[in-house]
Write a protein that holds these residues in place. Structure first.
Motif, PDB file in Angstrom:
ATOM      1  N   ARG A 160       0.821  -1.199   0.000  1.00  0.00           N
ATOM      2  CA  ARG A 160       0.000   0.000   0.000  1.00  0.00           C
ATOM      3  C   ARG A 160       0.856   1.251   0.000  1.00  0.00           C
ATOM      4  NH1 ARG A 160      -4.905  -1.557   4.182  1.00  0.00           N
ATOM      5  NH2 ARG A 160      -5.582  -3.402   3.037  1.00  0.00           N
ATOM      6  N   VAL A 168      -0.840  -4.363   5.292  1.00  0.00           N
ATOM      7  CA  VAL A 168      -2.172  -4.690   5.789  1.00  0.00           C
ATOM      8  C   VAL A 168      -2.118  -5.250   7.205  1.00  0.00           C
ATOM      9  CG1 VAL A 168      -2.189  -7.022   4.831  1.00  0.00           C
ATOM     10  CG2 VAL A 168      -4.348  -5.802   5.165  1.00  0.00           C
ATOM     11  N   GLU A 169      -0.961  -5.817   7.579  1.00  0.00           N
ATOM     12  CA  GLU A 169      -0.858  -6.424   8.901  1.00  0.00           C
ATOM     13  C   GLU A 169      -0.412  -5.429   9.974  1.00  0.00           C
ATOM     14  OE1 GLU A 169      -2.375  -9.766   7.451  1.00  0.00           O
ATOM     15  OE2 GLU A 169      -1.922  -9.334   9.547  1.00  0.00           O
ATOM     16  N   GLU A 170      -0.008  -4.237   9.550  1.00  0.00           N
ATOM     17  CA  GLU A 170       0.491  -3.266  10.514  1.00  0.00           C
ATOM     18  C   GLU A 170      -0.462  -2.084  10.598  1.00  0.00           C
ATOM     19  OE1 GLU A 170       5.216  -4.165   9.593  1.00  0.00           O
ATOM     20  OE2 GLU A 170       4.401  -2.166   9.383  1.00  0.00           O
ATOM     21  N   ALA A 171      -0.502  -1.456  11.729  1.00  0.00           N
ATOM     22  CA  ALA A 171      -1.463  -0.378  11.920  1.00  0.00           C
ATOM     23  C   ALA A 171      -0.985   0.933  11.292  1.00  0.00           C
ATOM     24  CB  ALA A 171      -1.717  -0.173  13.401  1.00  0.00           C
ATOM     25  N   GLU A 172       0.283   1.273  11.495  1.00  0.00           N
ATOM     26  CA  GLU A 172       0.698   2.634  11.153  1.00  0.00           C
ATOM     27  C   GLU A 172       1.112   2.752   9.699  1.00  0.00           C
ATOM     28  OE1 GLU A 172       2.385   0.617  13.110  1.00  0.00           O
ATOM     29  OE2 GLU A 172       4.543   0.982  13.057  1.00  0.00           O
ATOM     30  N   GLN A 173       1.118   4.000   9.238  1.00  0.00           N
ATOM     31  CA  GLN A 173       1.674   4.336   7.931  1.00  0.00           C
ATOM     32  C   GLN A 173       3.063   4.937   8.141  1.00  0.00           C
ATOM     33  OE1 GLN A 173      -1.090   6.732   5.641  1.00  0.00           O
ATOM     34  NE2 GLN A 173      -2.701   5.201   5.791  1.00  0.00           N
ATOM     35  N   PHE A 174       3.957   4.620   7.221  1.00  0.00           N
ATOM     36  CA  PHE A 174       5.339   5.084   7.293  1.00  0.00           C
ATOM     37  C   PHE A 174       5.548   6.154   6.231  1.00  0.00           C
ATOM     38  CE2 PHE A 174       6.913   1.869  10.183  1.00  0.00           C
ATOM     39  CZ  PHE A 174       5.964   0.875  10.051  1.00  0.00           C
ATOM     40  N   PHE A 175       6.067   7.275   6.666  1.00  0.00           N
ATOM     41  CA  PHE A 175       6.131   8.441   5.788  1.00  0.00           C
ATOM     42  C   PHE A 175       7.524   8.692   5.250  1.00  0.00           C
ATOM     43  CE2 PHE A 175       2.053  10.621   6.030  1.00  0.00           C
ATOM     44  CZ  PHE A 175       1.431   9.866   7.011  1.00  0.00           C
TER      45      PHE A 175
END
Lengths: 116, 112
Positions: free
Chosen positions: B31, B96-103
């Motif tokens: 994603r 999909v398995e992790e909560a946070e978004q990495f910027f």
């Protein structure tokens, strides 16, 4: 209506004091997640802490904790023993539904300044 | 090395010019997202992609287009830049398995 509200545009706090940054949210979903990110003056977005709606205990990560009050729909960030390096913008965000949902809804942020 | 990189980091352009912002990631996430940040408004989603063949409009897609060239690359284009597209642009990734978004570090774009 705002889905994420951060009522404190700016805060000044004395170094070494604890800080509470407010965040209230609005959702009708039973499953959702709440996030806090830090944005220093350099501009990058740094993930701090996450709380799932079904998590029974408040999330903690080092000096950061999330005061999750589900009935009041609030998810305040608490920073213990503040440091000068904590000066930054802080954003609260929410993901409605489960992990399959894509969208984070963001608050407008709180600018935190730590005074020496 | 950074997991999510953006190029350029800063760009000044003129009204009407076409510009492309690029994002690459080494996290192996499917994603990817493009956001813009304006003062006092938090982040707003422009486009997102769940895999190479899946691209979707976000909240504010008008005036923008994207291309997902590979799992690791997601580009944002402004076909004809206008001054109110002056903003800080972020690319982000998630699993999909992790909560946070990495910027990524952000691209500061100024349209004159």
């Amino acid at each position: 209506a705002q889905k994420i509200t951060q009522t404190q545009p700016g805060m000044f706090v004395q170094e070494k004091e604890a800080v509470t940054l407010d965040c209230t949210y609005d959702t009708s979903d039973q499953s959702y997640g709440l996030f806090w990110y830090k944005q220093p003056s350099s501009g990058e977005m740094i993930f701090l802490i996450y709380q799932g709606s079904y998590d029974e205990q408040n999330a903690t990560e080092g000096r950061y904790s999330l005061n999750f009050q589900k009935a009041r729909k609030s998810a305040n960030l608490v920073i213990s023993a503040s440091q000068l390096g904590d000066s930054a913008m802080y954003f609260c965000a929410m993901r409605e539904g489960g992990n399959s949902n894509y969208q984070l809804i963001w608050g407008a942020g709180t600018k935190l300044i730590i005074k020496p | 090395d950074a997991d999510v990189t953006q190029t350029p980091r800063n760009r000044i352009t003129k009204t009407g010019k076409r510009i492309m912002l690029e994002c690459s990631q080494t996290k192996g996430h499917d994603r990817m997202y493009w956001y813009r940040q304006d003062p006092g408004l938090g982040l707003r989603l422009i486009y997102y992609s769940f895999d190479v063949k899946d691209i979707n409009k976000g909240e504010i897609s008008d005036g923008y287009s994207v291309s997902r060239q590979a799992q690791a690359k997601f580009s944002l284009s402004l076909e004809s830049a206008i001054p109110n597209q002056t903003a800080l642009y972020f690319c982000a990734t998630s699993d999909v398995e992790e909560a946070e978004q990495f910027f990524g570090p952000g691209t500061r774009l100024t349209v004159l």
